[in-house]
Design a protein around this motif. Structure first.
Motif, PDB file in Angstrom:
ATOM      1  N   PHE A  72     -10.855  40.038  13.786  1.00  0.00           N
ATOM      2  CA  PHE A  72     -12.185  40.463  13.345  1.00  0.00           C
ATOM      3  C   PHE A  72     -12.892  41.327  14.385  1.00  0.00           C
ATOM      4  O   PHE A  72     -14.103  41.513  14.322  1.00  0.00           O
ATOM      5  N   ALA A  73     -12.103  41.856  15.336  1.00  0.00           N
ATOM      6  CA  ALA A  73     -12.555  42.850  16.317  1.00  0.00           C
ATOM      7  C   ALA A  73     -13.774  42.402  17.129  1.00  0.00           C
ATOM      8  O   ALA A  73     -14.718  43.165  17.335  1.00  0.00           O
ATOM      9  N   MET A  74     -13.744  41.175  17.622  1.00  0.00           N
ATOM     10  CA  MET A  74     -14.780  40.742  18.562  1.00  0.00           C
ATOM     11  C   MET A  74     -14.713  41.683  19.767  1.00  0.00           C
ATOM     12  O   MET A  74     -13.615  42.049  20.202  1.00  0.00           O
ATOM     13  N   PRO A  75     -15.847  42.100  20.305  1.00  0.00           N
ATOM     14  CA  PRO A  75     -15.805  42.983  21.477  1.00  0.00           C
ATOM     15  C   PRO A  75     -15.009  42.332  22.618  1.00  0.00           C
ATOM     16  O   PRO A  75     -15.227  41.168  22.958  1.00  0.00           O
ATOM     17  N   ILE A  76     -14.085  43.084  23.185  1.00  0.00           N
ATOM     18  CA  ILE A  76     -13.164  42.546  24.179  1.00  0.00           C
ATOM     19  C   ILE A  76     -13.895  42.016  25.411  1.00  0.00           C
ATOM     20  O   ILE A  76     -13.498  40.980  25.962  1.00  0.00           O
ATOM     21  N   SER A  77     -14.965  42.664  25.837  1.00  0.00           N
ATOM     22  CA  SER A  77     -15.686  42.192  27.027  1.00  0.00           C
ATOM     23  C   SER A  77     -16.308  40.819  26.769  1.00  0.00           C
ATOM     24  O   SER A  77     -16.250  39.927  27.622  1.00  0.00           O
ATOM     25  N   ARG A  78     -16.878  40.625  25.598  1.00  0.00           N
ATOM     26  CA  ARG A  78     -17.457  39.322  25.253  1.00  0.00           C
ATOM     27  C   ARG A  78     -16.351  38.274  25.137  1.00  0.00           C
ATOM     28  O   ARG A  78     -16.483  37.160  25.619  1.00  0.00           O
ATOM     29  N   PHE A  79     -15.257  38.646  24.483  1.00  0.00           N
ATOM     30  CA  PHE A  79     -14.148  37.708  24.349  1.00  0.00           C
ATOM     31  C   PHE A  79     -13.640  37.263  25.722  1.00  0.00           C
ATOM     32  O   PHE A  79     -13.451  36.071  25.967  1.00  0.00           O
ATOM     33  N   PHE A 115      -5.850  41.559  17.155  1.00  0.00           N
ATOM     34  CA  PHE A 115      -6.507  42.867  17.156  1.00  0.00           C
ATOM     35  C   PHE A 115      -5.589  43.943  16.570  1.00  0.00           C
ATOM     36  O   PHE A 115      -6.036  44.803  15.820  1.00  0.00           O
ATOM     37  N   HIS A 116      -4.319  43.880  16.911  1.00  0.00           N
ATOM     38  CA  HIS A 116      -3.383  44.911  16.440  1.00  0.00           C
ATOM     39  C   HIS A 116      -2.874  44.664  15.019  1.00  0.00           C
ATOM     40  O   HIS A 116      -2.602  45.625  14.298  1.00  0.00           O
ATOM     41  N   LEU A 117      -2.803  43.410  14.622  1.00  0.00           N
ATOM     42  CA  LEU A 117      -2.313  43.130  13.270  1.00  0.00           C
ATOM     43  C   LEU A 117      -3.428  43.115  12.231  1.00  0.00           C
ATOM     44  O   LEU A 117      -3.165  43.312  11.045  1.00  0.00           O
ATOM     45  N   LYS A 118      -4.639  42.820  12.670  1.00  0.00           N
ATOM     46  CA  LYS A 118      -5.801  42.689  11.763  1.00  0.00           C
ATOM     47  C   LYS A 118      -5.450  41.757  10.596  1.00  0.00           C
ATOM     48  O   LYS A 118      -4.842  40.736  10.804  1.00  0.00           O
TER      49      LYS A 118
END
Length: 174
Positions: free
Chosen positions: A139-146, A85-88
């Motif tokens: 790819f910024a999957m929503p954190i709650s779903r992850f 998420f931080h490195l993209k």
């Protein structure tokens, strides 16, 4: 080169002699098994499969070891997700990830093809396990779903790693 068989024998012998450390060993192995690159040097799955009959024969309750293993897996995948998420996209060029570009590309492809299901099923594939959460973060999957998928897959994975060996020992009456 690391002799994984000797490493596994040493860990299992340690747990056999000090069964009360089994939850900590389960946590550590599952955590390391979920981290990119680190997982390549820790034969976590192999040792966890061997650990379950040892803990059952040593009288260690199953639930604490299972819970610690789940926690290690969830935290390891969370760290991998956070890194992605931080490195993209720059993760591909960053050391040491750039040394494992094929593994990262496989994780990305698996995640992009299967999405949420890819995160769930990626847990059950050793080569994909640490790289799919990394890709989900990239790819910024929503954190709650992850986290929902992370927890449910870790619970099932830990049960499959530890359950059969423990059940076999109980069934044999050791």
């Amino acid at each position: 080169m690391v002799d994984f068989h000797a490493y596994a024998r040493d860990v299992l012998a340690f747990v056999e002699a000090h069964a009360h450390y089994a939850p900590y060993i389960g946590f550590l192995l599952a955590f390391c098994e979920s981290l990119p690159i680190v997982s390549l040097f820790v034969p976590g799955t192999f040792v966890l499969l061997g650990l379950s009959p040892v803990i059952a024969a040593g009288g260690v309750p199953f639930l604490p070891v299972w819970a610690a293993t789940v926690t290690g897996a969830v935290l390891g995948d969370s760290v991998s997700f956070w890194i992605g998420f931080h490195l993209k996209g720059s993760a591909r060029q960053r050391w040491p990830l750039n040394r494992f570009s094929e593994a990262l590309a496989r994780g990305e492809h698996f995640f992009l093809r299967y999405g949420t299901l890819g995160v769930f099923f990626g847990r059950f594939s050793g080569p994909l396990r640490p790289f799919v959460p990394l890709a989900a973060g990239m790819f910024a999957m929503p954190i709650s779903r992850f986290q929902m998928v992370n927890l449910t897959s870790a619970m099932l994975w830990a049960l499959l790693m530890l359950g059969p060996g423990a059940a076999a020992v109980k069934a044999l009456g050791y």
